[in-house]
Enzyme design. Structure first.
Site, PDB file in Angstrom:
ATOM      1  CB  THR A 142      13.098  -4.983 -10.487  1.00  0.00           C
ATOM      2  OG1 THR A 142      13.990  -3.880 -10.563  1.00  0.00           O
ATOM      3  CG2 THR A 142      13.538  -6.080 -11.437  1.00  0.00           C
ATOM      4  CE1 TYR A 153       0.779   2.856   7.019  1.00  0.00           C
ATOM      5  CE2 TYR A 153       1.324   3.702   9.189  1.00  0.00           C
ATOM      6  CZ  TYR A 153       1.655   2.953   8.065  1.00  0.00           C
ATOM      7  OH  TYR A 153       2.875   2.313   8.021  1.00  0.00           O
ATOM      8  N   GLY A 207       0.829  -1.203   0.000  1.00  0.00           N
ATOM      9  CA  GLY A 207       0.000   0.000   0.000  1.00  0.00           C
ATOM     10  C   GLY A 207       0.864   1.253   0.000  1.00  0.00           C
ATOM     11  CB  SER A 208       4.112   1.977   1.677  1.00  0.00           C
ATOM     12  OG  SER A 208       3.687   1.722   2.989  1.00  0.00           O
ATOM     13  CG  ASP A 228      -5.346   4.029   1.216  1.00  0.00           C
ATOM     14  OD1 ASP A 228      -4.341   4.508   1.800  1.00  0.00           O
ATOM     15  OD2 ASP A 228      -5.518   2.808   1.042  1.00  0.00           O
ATOM     16  CD  GLU A 229     -12.194   1.021  -1.271  1.00  0.00           C
ATOM     17  OE1 GLU A 229     -12.493  -0.179  -1.106  1.00  0.00           O
ATOM     18  OE2 GLU A 229     -12.946   1.942  -0.944  1.00  0.00           O
ATOM     19  CB  VAL A 230      -4.403  -0.131   1.229  1.00  0.00           C
ATOM     20  CG1 VAL A 230      -3.438  -1.109   1.880  1.00  0.00           C
ATOM     21  CG2 VAL A 230      -3.759   0.534   0.010  1.00  0.00           C
ATOM     22  CE  LYS A 231      -5.771  -2.417   8.986  1.00  0.00           C
ATOM     23  NZ  LYS A 231      -5.080  -1.735  10.100  1.00  0.00           N
TER      24      LYS A 231
END
Ligand SMILES: Cc1ncc(COP(=O)(O)O)c(/C=N/[C@@H]2CCCCNC2=O)c1O
Length: 438
Positions: free
Chosen positions: A294, A138, A111-112, A237-240
């Site tokens: 990469t 966050y 997510g970062s 931000d749907e990361v969590k």
């Protein structure tokens, strides 16, 4: 000479800067929704390893997809060569993410890095250098994503110049109402934050690490309307809390948002390092070699992502998350009838928070040691969960989306007993001293 424990070995070789430990739990395996502790004890996982373990551990769909992809590996770098699993996942992600026009997918590992990439590409494409985000948010732990975050645990790093951090309206502690925040934003636009200098607003549709806060209905839409008026991009931000966890496929759907860009992570990879940004081609095709990593989009991680999306559909995990999440939350809410310390049970689907208060009248948070002790006792009783919140007073539950009815009931019973035991003084301050990390 006794064999050192995994935890002792960990202490000798793993860097403290990469730790956020809530209990002595050390793992040698995981099966289904249970973690296997060194020594063989099974621990019910109510943390989902802070969210990524959307399908629990060893899910057959994951094992089959990852084994096939690694056995016949289509290279290891999407930036050099298109690979089938990555392109297929991008096609599925576009198909399940609402949006219009030509869109593209960027893959990352976390997510970062996904939020970091989004900040950079939006600043480059819009020529605007300001961003709006929220106190308590966050978005990541790399300089770009941390720079637009507002979590108190990150104050060791200065925010990005030009970031406007607004209060996130919290219905349980309405220090600032939705109307206050919108009025503050309007005033900022009139004075020190010219809207035509703002590239984007970053929104957690449910603020997780800031305390599992569900914003007042309508707030996010009103914010979006203001941004639209000024050509400010909406980044969700749907990361969590995305990908079925909230009881909808996307958490932003609860509030009728129409984001310009959507950031995915954690559960997308099912535990493998995978993130994604979905956005308009005119942004995501900004320039070649602009956001390179990469191994991002490698065939193994993206095969895992494909298995996650397929399993969400095949096992009806969106509806399941809503159903089991309600069962679990209702069970925790019922505990409030016997435990004064439970001030609020909130969240969406299987993103659940229990706000612990020292006083129901004032809603003052309990001391962080109390929260930590409940987690520690919960671990001893056989469940893994964590805490969040700017005052470290919110128990966080982000279990695998495959949690069963019985496991939900088992989890509630363990939380019940853990609170009882802590309030009876069965956990000492010394027991949690090394777990008070944020
Ligand atoms: C809404 C949201 N966006 C981005 C991130 C960063 O994801 P990564 O930790 O995968 O880089 C996160 C990560 N959250 C933290 C990770 C650090 C440990 C504490 N628990 C979390 O869930 C997040 O919640």
């Amino acid at each position: 000479m006794s064999t050192p424990s995994l935890r002792e070995r960990d202490a000798r070789v793993i860097a403290e800067i990469g730790r956020l430990r809530f209990s002595p739990l050390s793992l040698v395996g995981g099966r289904g929704n249970r973690l296997i502790e060194e020594g063989g004890r099974e621990v019910l996982d109510l943390s989902g390893s802070a969210g990524p373990a959307a399908l629990g551990y060893g899910h057959p769909a994951m094992v089959e997809a990852v084994e096939r992809a690694v056995r016949d590996m289509a290279g290891a770098s999407l930036l050099l060569y298109p690979n089938e699993p990555a392109v297929s996942l991008a096609e599925r992600l576009l198909a399940v993410t609402p949006g219009s026009g030509e869109r593209r997918v960027w893959f990352g590992h976390s997510g970062s890095d996904a939020n970091d990439c989004t900040v950079r590409v939006l600043a480059a494409v819009t020529g605007r250098s300001r961003f709006i985000s929220f106190i308590g948010s966050y978005h990541g732990n790399l300089s770009g994503s941390m720079g637009i975050s507002g979590h108190t645990a990150m104050t060791h790093t200065l925010p990005r110049p030009g970031v406007l951090l607004l209060p996130y309206p919290d219905p349980f502690r309405p220090k600032f109402s939705a109307e206050d925040v919108l009025a503050l934003l309007d005033y900022q636009f009139e004075t020190t934050c010219p809207p035509d200098q703002v590239a984007a607003v970053f929104i957690e549709p449910l603020m997780s690490d800031g305390g599992l806060i569900v914003p007042p209905h309508g707030f996010l839409k009103a914010l979006q309307d203001r941004c639209r008026r000024h050509g400010i991009k909406i980044v969700v931000d749907e990361v969590k809390v995305g990908l079925a966890r909230s009881g909808r496929m996307h958490c932003f759907e609860h509030e009728g948002l129409e984001p310009d860009l959507v950031v995915f992570g954690k559960g997308l990879g099912g535990g493998l390092p995978l993130s994604a940004v979905v956005g308009p081609a005119e942004i995501m095709d900004h320039a070649p070699a602009f956001a390179l990593q990469t191994t991002a989009g490698n065939p193994v991680a993206t095969a895992a992502g494909g298995a996650v999306l397929k399993t969400i559909e095949r096992e009806g995990l969106v509806e399941r998350s809503a159903r089991i999440g309600k069962l679990f939350s209702d069970g925790l809410r019922a505990l409030a009838e016997k435990h004064e310390i439970i001030g609020d049970v909130r969240g969406r689907g299987l993103a659940v928070g229990v706000d612990l208060v020292a006083d129901r009248g004032t809603r003052d948070p309990v001391p962080a040691t109390t929260t930590a002790k409940i987690i520690y006792r919960g671990y001893q009783l056989g469940a893994a969960f964590t805490y969040v919140g700017l005052k470290a007073n919110v128990l966080e539950f982000m279990p695998p989306l495959t949690l069963t009815d019985d496991e939900a009931a088992e989890g509630v019973a363990i939380v019940d007993r853990a609170i009882e035991d802590v309030l009876a003084g069965k956990v000492a301050d010394a027991d949690v001293a090394s777990f008070m990390m944020w």
